[in-house]
Scaffold this active site. Structure first.
Site, PDB file in Angstrom:
ATOM      1  NE  ARG A 180      26.576  67.846  34.420  1.00 32.66           N
ATOM      2  CZ  ARG A 180      26.557  69.002  35.037  1.00 32.66           C
ATOM      3  NH1 ARG A 180      27.649  69.406  35.701  1.00 32.66           N
ATOM      4  NH2 ARG A 180      25.643  69.773  34.401  1.00 32.66           N
ATOM      5  CB  CYS A 239      30.518  74.530  32.669  1.00 30.22           C
ATOM      6  SG  CYS A 239      29.877  76.310  33.179  1.00 30.22           S
TER       7      CYS A 239
END
Length: 281
Positions: A180, A239
């Site tokens: 990611r 995040c």
């Protein structure tokens, strides 16, 4: 002396009936908002209450402030009061993801000045593996009067992050998995990638094979390597939505590196403005 970082299963088992302790089930699934409450109903630590990451511990969505915006401090104060958390309460937060959700409550309580909060090391996963009991009934609510004031020096906003793209005074640490971070896949948010200049510290690297946090010395060595001389006061964590980034904040505290900050809006807020740059690879 209050517990401020981690608590082990033996210590918690001995204090489950302590009226000055409140145990909070923080289980959640970014892809399924109903997951945590459903799992709590199936079985939870005896006496534990449930706080929902998508409602109790989340602010109002505007479409531009990310998937889990921080709630207004007074709203959070009301939530914590209704949960039975007062000035002298020892809070224990747990989940089933190695602390990835529980660390968010840990950070939020500290943001409001309540330091007596610890994450159950190994979470409900270790609790069950050790053959300890679960309960299905929810405890009777017991209101308290939580007292706290937000310390906004503990967090930064998108404007700070944008300005830092030029200054590069802060070190951004991305807590997501490497794929990611590199923008190779994105299972939750509509755009893949990272904030330019960010370094990667996957939260999974904070845990040992047994699912518990690594020893402080090992964590210190890990963070010293990724920070390459930058002090903790320069570090900003993010995040996908500002939840699992708190795992790195907790890990740095365990490592003896206090003072880093949270970008609460994180990637999901950053990409809500198409003018903000992204990086891949």
């Amino acid at each position: 002396m209050p517990l401020t970082l981690l608590v082990d299963t033996d210590t918690l088992a001995a204090r489950l009936r302590d009226p000055d302790w409140v145990v909070v089930d923080c289980r959640s699934d970014p892809a399924n908002a109903a997951f945590g409450r459903a799992e709590y109903a199936k079985g939870h630590l005896p006496g534990a209450i449930f706080l929902d990451m998508d409602s109790d511990l989340c602010g109002e969505h505007t479409g531009r402030n990310g998937r889990h915006p921080l709630p207004e401090p007074q709203r959070l104060v009301a939530t914590l009061s209704a949960a039975g958390i007062g000035p002298g309460t020892q809070v224990v937060a747990y989940d089933d993801r190695g602390g990835a959700s529980a660390a968010r409550l840990w950070w939020m309580l500290r943001w409001l000045g309540h330091d007596a909060v610890a994450v159950l090391d190994g979470g409900i996963t270790r609790w069950v593996a050790e053959g300890r009991p679960l309960a299905t009934e929810a405890p009777a609510p017991r209101a308290a009067r939580f007292e706290g004031r937000a310390n906004d020096a503990m967090k930064v906003d998108a404007g700070f992050v944008a300005a830092n793209l030029q200054r590069r005074e802060a070190v951004l640490l991305d807590a997501r998995v490497p794929a990611r971070y590199r923008g190779e896949m994105e299972p939750i948010d509509p755009i893949a990638g990272r904030i330019p200049g960010a370094r990667n510290r996957p939260l999974q690297d904070n845990l040992g094979p047994d699912g518990r946090f690594k020893p402080a010395q090992a964590l210190r060595a890990d963070f010293d390597a990724v920070l390459a001389g930058a002090g903790p006061e320069r570090v900003v964590h993010y995040c996908g939505s500002g939840v699992s980034a708190c795992h790195n904040l907790l890990a740095m505290e365990i490592a003896g590196l206090p003072g880093s900050r949270l970008y609460g809006g994180s990637w999901s807020e950053w990409i809500a403005d198409p003018s903000r740059p992204i990086e891949r690879g």
